[in-house]
Design an enzyme around this catalytic site. Structure first.
Site, PDB file in Angstrom:
ATOM      1  N   LYS A 253      33.184  70.834  90.923  1.00 24.27           N
ATOM      2  CA  LYS A 253      33.197  69.401  90.644  1.00 24.27           C
ATOM      3  C   LYS A 253      33.147  69.160  89.139  1.00 24.27           C
ATOM      4  O   LYS A 253      32.336  69.770  88.440  1.00 24.27           O
ATOM      5  CB  LYS A 253      32.023  68.705  91.340  1.00 24.27           C
TER       6      LYS A 253
ATOM      7  N   HIS B 173      26.349  69.322  94.120  1.00 28.32           N
ATOM      8  CA  HIS B 173      27.724  69.551  94.548  1.00 28.32           C
ATOM      9  C   HIS B 173      28.164  70.973  94.172  1.00 28.32           C
ATOM     10  O   HIS B 173      27.492  71.660  93.408  1.00 28.32           O
ATOM     11  CB  HIS B 173      28.684  68.539  93.904  1.00 28.32           C
TER      12      HIS B 173
END
Length: 271
Positions: A163, A159
Protein backbone atom coordinates in the site's frame (compact mmCIF):
# COMPACT_ATOMS: atom_id res chain seq x y z
CA UNK A 1 -34.30 3.40 -14.23
CA UNK A 2 -31.75 1.32 -16.15
CA UNK A 3 -32.84 -2.31 -16.63
CA UNK A 4 -30.98 -4.83 -14.52
CA UNK A 5 -29.77 -6.56 -17.68
CA UNK A 6 -28.01 -3.33 -18.67
CA UNK A 7 -25.42 -3.40 -15.86
CA UNK A 8 -22.49 -3.53 -18.28
CA UNK A 9 -19.23 -2.79 -16.47
CA UNK A 10 -15.65 -1.84 -17.32
CA UNK A 11 -13.01 -2.64 -14.70
CA UNK A 12 -9.94 -0.38 -14.47
CA UNK A 13 -6.67 -1.91 -13.30
CA UNK A 14 -7.96 -5.22 -14.63
CA UNK A 15 -4.77 -7.22 -14.05
CA UNK A 16 -4.25 -6.08 -10.42
CA UNK A 17 -5.34 -7.86 -7.26
CA UNK A 18 -8.50 -5.79 -6.90
CA UNK A 19 -9.17 -5.95 -10.63
CA UNK A 20 -9.16 -9.75 -10.51
CA UNK A 21 -11.53 -9.75 -7.52
CA UNK A 22 -13.93 -7.40 -9.32
CA UNK A 23 -13.90 -9.46 -12.50
CA UNK A 24 -14.62 -12.64 -10.53
CA UNK A 25 -17.52 -10.95 -8.74
CA UNK A 26 -18.98 -9.63 -12.00
CA UNK A 27 -18.62 -13.04 -13.67
CA UNK A 28 -20.44 -14.68 -10.75
CA UNK A 29 -23.22 -12.06 -10.67
CA UNK A 30 -26.64 -12.70 -12.17
CA UNK A 31 -27.29 -9.06 -13.12
CA UNK A 32 -23.83 -7.66 -14.05
CA UNK A 33 -21.62 -8.41 -17.03
CA UNK A 34 -18.06 -7.51 -17.89
CA UNK A 35 -17.91 -5.46 -21.09
CA UNK A 36 -14.57 -3.66 -20.71
CA UNK A 37 -11.16 -4.07 -19.05
CA UNK A 38 -8.53 -1.33 -18.77
CA UNK A 39 -4.88 -1.40 -17.79
CA UNK A 40 -1.70 0.59 -18.27
CA UNK A 41 0.02 0.58 -21.68
CA UNK A 42 2.95 -1.22 -20.02
CA UNK A 43 0.81 -4.05 -18.65
CA UNK A 44 1.74 -7.55 -19.89
CA UNK A 45 -1.99 -8.40 -19.73
CA UNK A 46 -2.84 -6.20 -22.74
CA UNK A 47 -4.54 -8.19 -25.47
CA UNK A 48 -5.33 -11.10 -23.15
CA UNK A 49 -8.78 -12.18 -22.06
CA UNK A 50 -9.58 -10.24 -18.87
CA UNK A 51 -10.62 -13.41 -17.00
CA UNK A 52 -7.72 -15.62 -18.10
CA UNK A 53 -6.35 -15.65 -14.53
CA UNK A 54 -9.47 -17.56 -13.41
CA UNK A 55 -9.30 -20.15 -16.14
CA UNK A 56 -12.53 -18.80 -17.68
CA UNK A 57 -13.13 -16.81 -20.83
CA UNK A 58 -14.94 -13.48 -20.56
CA UNK A 59 -14.73 -12.54 -24.22
CA UNK A 60 -13.33 -9.15 -23.13
CA UNK A 61 -9.76 -8.16 -23.93
CA UNK A 62 -7.63 -5.99 -21.65
CA UNK A 63 -6.90 -2.69 -23.44
CA UNK A 64 -5.17 0.59 -22.60
CA UNK A 65 -7.22 2.83 -24.91
CA UNK A 66 -9.77 4.53 -22.64
CA UNK A 67 -12.44 5.11 -25.29
CA UNK A 68 -12.17 1.53 -26.50
CA UNK A 69 -12.39 0.16 -22.97
CA UNK A 70 -15.25 2.38 -21.77
CA UNK A 71 -17.49 2.74 -24.82
CA UNK A 72 -19.25 -0.66 -24.50
CA UNK A 73 -20.17 -0.06 -20.86
CA UNK A 74 -22.65 1.84 -18.75
CA UNK A 75 -20.45 1.74 -15.64
CA UNK A 76 -16.80 1.93 -14.61
CA UNK A 77 -15.38 0.45 -11.40
CA UNK A 78 -12.01 2.00 -10.59
CA UNK A 79 -9.58 1.10 -7.78
CA UNK A 80 -6.37 2.51 -9.29
CA UNK A 81 -4.36 5.70 -8.62
CA UNK A 82 -5.67 9.27 -8.41
CA UNK A 83 -4.15 10.49 -11.69
CA UNK A 84 -5.41 7.45 -13.61
CA UNK A 85 -8.87 7.68 -12.08
CA UNK A 86 -9.20 11.34 -13.09
CA UNK A 87 -8.18 10.51 -16.67
CA UNK A 88 -10.79 7.74 -16.72
CA UNK A 89 -13.50 10.02 -15.31
CA UNK A 90 -12.95 12.63 -18.01
CA UNK A 91 -13.68 10.00 -20.66
CA UNK A 92 -16.63 8.71 -18.60
CA UNK A 93 -18.07 12.22 -18.65
CA UNK A 94 -17.60 12.40 -22.41
CA UNK A 95 -19.28 9.00 -22.99
CA UNK A 96 -21.96 9.23 -20.28
CA UNK A 97 -20.54 6.30 -18.30
CA UNK A 98 -21.38 6.23 -14.57
CA UNK A 99 -18.53 5.46 -12.16
CA UNK A 100 -17.80 3.68 -8.88
CA UNK A 101 -14.54 5.01 -7.42
CA UNK A 102 -12.66 3.13 -4.71
CA UNK A 103 -9.33 4.87 -5.38
CA UNK A 104 -7.82 6.68 -2.38
CA UNK A 105 -5.19 9.38 -1.93
CA UNK A 106 -6.93 12.24 -3.77
CA UNK A 107 -5.87 15.80 -3.03
CA UNK A 108 -8.51 18.42 -2.21
CA UNK A 109 -8.10 19.85 -5.72
CA UNK A 110 -8.64 16.41 -7.27
CA UNK A 111 -11.74 15.87 -5.12
CA UNK A 112 -13.09 19.20 -6.38
CA UNK A 113 -12.46 18.06 -9.96
CA UNK A 114 -14.42 14.86 -9.31
CA UNK A 115 -17.29 16.87 -7.82
CA UNK A 116 -17.35 18.97 -10.98
CA UNK A 117 -17.47 15.87 -13.21
CA UNK A 118 -20.37 14.57 -11.07
CA UNK A 119 -22.46 17.48 -12.31
CA UNK A 120 -22.73 15.55 -15.59
CA UNK A 121 -22.56 11.87 -14.58
CA UNK A 122 -23.48 9.84 -11.50
CA UNK A 123 -20.52 8.81 -9.32
CA UNK A 124 -20.26 6.77 -6.13
CA UNK A 125 -16.95 7.54 -4.43
CA UNK A 126 -15.94 5.97 -1.13
CA UNK A 127 -12.54 5.19 0.41
CA UNK A 128 -13.89 1.76 1.32
CA UNK A 129 -16.63 -0.12 -0.55
CA UNK A 130 -17.06 -2.78 2.15
CA UNK A 131 -20.61 -2.92 3.51
CA UNK A 132 -19.19 -3.79 6.94
CA UNK A 133 -16.82 -0.83 6.97
CA UNK A 134 -19.61 1.56 6.14
CA UNK A 135 -21.81 0.16 8.89
CA UNK A 136 -18.75 0.64 11.17
CA UNK A 137 -18.59 4.30 10.09
CA UNK A 138 -22.21 4.72 11.16
CA UNK A 139 -21.42 3.12 14.54
CA UNK A 140 -18.45 5.49 14.94
CA UNK A 141 -20.68 8.47 14.24
CA UNK A 142 -23.01 7.37 17.05
CA UNK A 143 -20.14 6.57 19.45
CA UNK A 144 -18.38 9.88 18.84
CA UNK A 145 -21.51 11.88 19.62
CA UNK A 146 -21.93 10.06 22.94
CA UNK A 147 -18.21 10.11 23.83
CA UNK A 148 -17.37 13.63 22.68
CA UNK A 149 -15.88 14.70 26.02
CA UNK A 150 -13.63 12.81 28.43
CA UNK A 151 -12.36 10.33 25.84
CA UNK A 152 -9.16 10.44 23.78
CA UNK A 153 -9.67 9.23 20.20
CA UNK A 154 -7.02 7.20 18.38
CA UNK A 155 -7.31 5.49 14.97
CA UNK A 156 -5.02 2.53 14.26
CA UNK A 157 -4.85 0.97 10.80
CA UNK A 158 -2.85 -1.89 9.27
CA UNK A 159 -2.40 -2.83 5.61
CA UNK A 160 -0.17 -4.94 3.37
CA UNK A 161 3.36 -3.87 2.51
CA UNK A 162 2.40 -2.78 -1.03
CA UNK A 163 0.00 0.00 0.00
CA UNK A 164 1.43 3.36 -1.08
CA UNK A 165 -0.66 5.91 0.85
CA UNK A 166 -0.85 6.47 4.61
CA UNK A 167 -2.98 6.77 6.61
CA UNK A 168 -5.42 4.67 4.61
CA UNK A 169 -8.38 6.35 2.96
CA UNK A 170 -10.64 4.37 5.29
CA UNK A 171 -8.80 5.61 8.40
CA UNK A 172 -9.09 9.20 7.16
CA UNK A 173 -12.79 8.70 6.46
CA UNK A 174 -13.21 7.39 10.02
CA UNK A 175 -11.47 10.53 11.27
CA UNK A 176 -13.69 12.75 9.15
CA UNK A 177 -16.89 11.05 10.37
CA UNK A 178 -15.80 11.32 14.01
CA UNK A 179 -14.62 14.93 13.69
CA UNK A 180 -17.87 16.00 12.04
CA UNK A 181 -19.91 14.21 14.71
CA UNK A 182 -18.17 16.15 17.51
CA UNK A 183 -17.97 19.49 15.73
CA UNK A 184 -14.27 19.51 14.89
CA UNK A 185 -12.29 19.98 11.67
CA UNK A 186 -10.04 16.98 11.00
CA UNK A 187 -7.54 19.19 9.17
CA UNK A 188 -7.00 21.11 12.41
CA UNK A 189 -7.14 18.33 15.01
CA UNK A 190 -5.47 15.31 13.31
CA UNK A 191 -2.08 14.14 14.63
CA UNK A 192 -0.24 11.83 12.23
CA UNK A 193 3.23 11.66 13.82
CA UNK A 194 4.63 11.43 17.33
CA UNK A 195 8.36 11.44 18.02
CA UNK A 196 10.60 12.71 20.76
CA UNK A 197 9.35 14.89 23.59
CA UNK A 198 5.75 15.50 22.53
CA UNK A 199 4.34 16.80 25.80
CA UNK A 200 0.98 15.70 27.16
CA UNK A 201 -1.70 14.63 24.75
CA UNK A 202 -4.02 17.42 23.61
CA UNK A 203 -7.55 16.12 24.37
CA UNK A 204 -8.98 17.88 21.31
CA UNK A 205 -6.84 15.87 18.86
CA UNK A 206 -7.57 12.71 16.88
CA UNK A 207 -4.47 10.53 16.59
CA UNK A 208 -3.54 8.19 13.72
CA UNK A 209 -1.18 5.21 13.78
CA UNK A 210 -0.16 3.33 10.63
CA UNK A 211 1.13 -0.23 10.30
CA UNK A 212 2.41 -1.73 7.02
CA UNK A 213 3.43 -5.37 6.66
CA UNK A 214 2.95 -8.71 4.97
CA UNK A 215 -0.36 -9.39 3.26
CA UNK A 216 -2.76 -7.68 5.71
CA UNK A 217 -5.86 -6.85 3.66
CA UNK A 218 -7.07 -4.11 5.98
CA UNK A 219 -7.58 -3.71 9.75
CA UNK A 220 -9.01 -0.59 11.39
CA UNK A 221 -9.57 0.10 15.09
CA UNK A 222 -10.88 3.28 16.67
CA UNK A 223 -10.03 3.61 20.35
CA UNK A 224 -12.08 5.85 22.63
CA UNK A 225 -9.90 5.94 25.78
CA UNK A 226 -11.48 7.39 28.90
CA UNK A 227 -10.60 7.27 32.60
CA UNK A 228 -11.39 3.80 33.88
CA UNK A 229 -12.64 2.40 30.58
CA UNK A 230 -11.98 2.28 26.87
CA UNK A 231 -14.19 1.42 23.93
CA UNK A 232 -12.74 -0.13 20.78
CA UNK A 233 -14.60 -0.33 17.49
CA UNK A 234 -12.80 -2.66 15.09
CA UNK A 235 -13.28 -3.86 11.54
CA UNK A 236 -11.01 -6.48 9.96
CA UNK A 237 -11.00 -7.48 6.30
CA UNK A 238 -9.79 -10.98 5.41
CA UNK A 239 -10.61 -10.76 1.70
CA UNK A 240 -10.97 -8.08 -0.96
CA UNK A 241 -14.18 -9.80 -2.04
CA UNK A 242 -16.08 -7.55 0.40
CA UNK A 243 -14.92 -4.51 -1.58
CA UNK A 244 -16.01 -6.15 -4.83
CA UNK A 245 -19.48 -7.02 -3.56
CA UNK A 246 -19.92 -3.51 -2.18
CA UNK A 247 -18.86 -2.09 -5.56
CA UNK A 248 -21.57 -4.09 -7.33
CA UNK A 249 -24.14 -2.75 -4.85
CA UNK A 250 -22.91 0.74 -5.76
CA UNK A 251 -23.36 -0.03 -9.47
CA UNK A 252 -26.95 -1.14 -8.82
CA UNK A 253 -27.59 2.08 -6.91
CA UNK A 254 -26.15 4.20 -9.73
CA UNK A 255 -28.52 2.53 -12.19
CA UNK A 256 -31.25 4.74 -10.71
CA UNK A 257 -29.22 7.98 -10.68
CA UNK A 258 -28.64 10.37 -13.58
CA UNK A 259 -25.92 12.58 -12.08
CA UNK A 260 -24.44 13.59 -8.76
CA UNK A 261 -21.76 12.54 -6.28
CA UNK A 262 -22.74 9.82 -3.81
CA UNK A 263 -21.05 7.61 -1.24
CA UNK A 264 -21.73 4.25 0.38
CA UNK A 265 -23.99 5.83 3.02
CA UNK A 266 -26.31 6.70 0.11
CA UNK A 267 -25.98 3.21 -1.38
CA UNK A 268 -26.74 1.51 1.96
CA UNK A 269 -29.37 4.04 3.10
CA UNK A 270 -27.39 4.93 6.23
CA UNK A 271 -28.13 8.66 6.21
Amino acid sequence: MTAMTDLSITVAGASGRMGHMLIEAIQASADCRLTGALDLPSSPALGQDAAIFSGQASGVQVVSDLHQGLKPSGFLIDFTRPEGTLAHLKVCRELGVKAVIGTTGFSDAQKAEIADIAKDIAIVMAPNMSVGVNVTLKLLQMAAQALSTGYDIEIIEAHHRHKVDAPSGTALKMGEVIAEAIGRDLNECAVYERFGHTGERDPSTIGFSTIRGGDIVGDHTVLFAGIGERIEVTHKSSSRSTYAQGSLRAVRYLAGQERGLFDMFDVLNLR
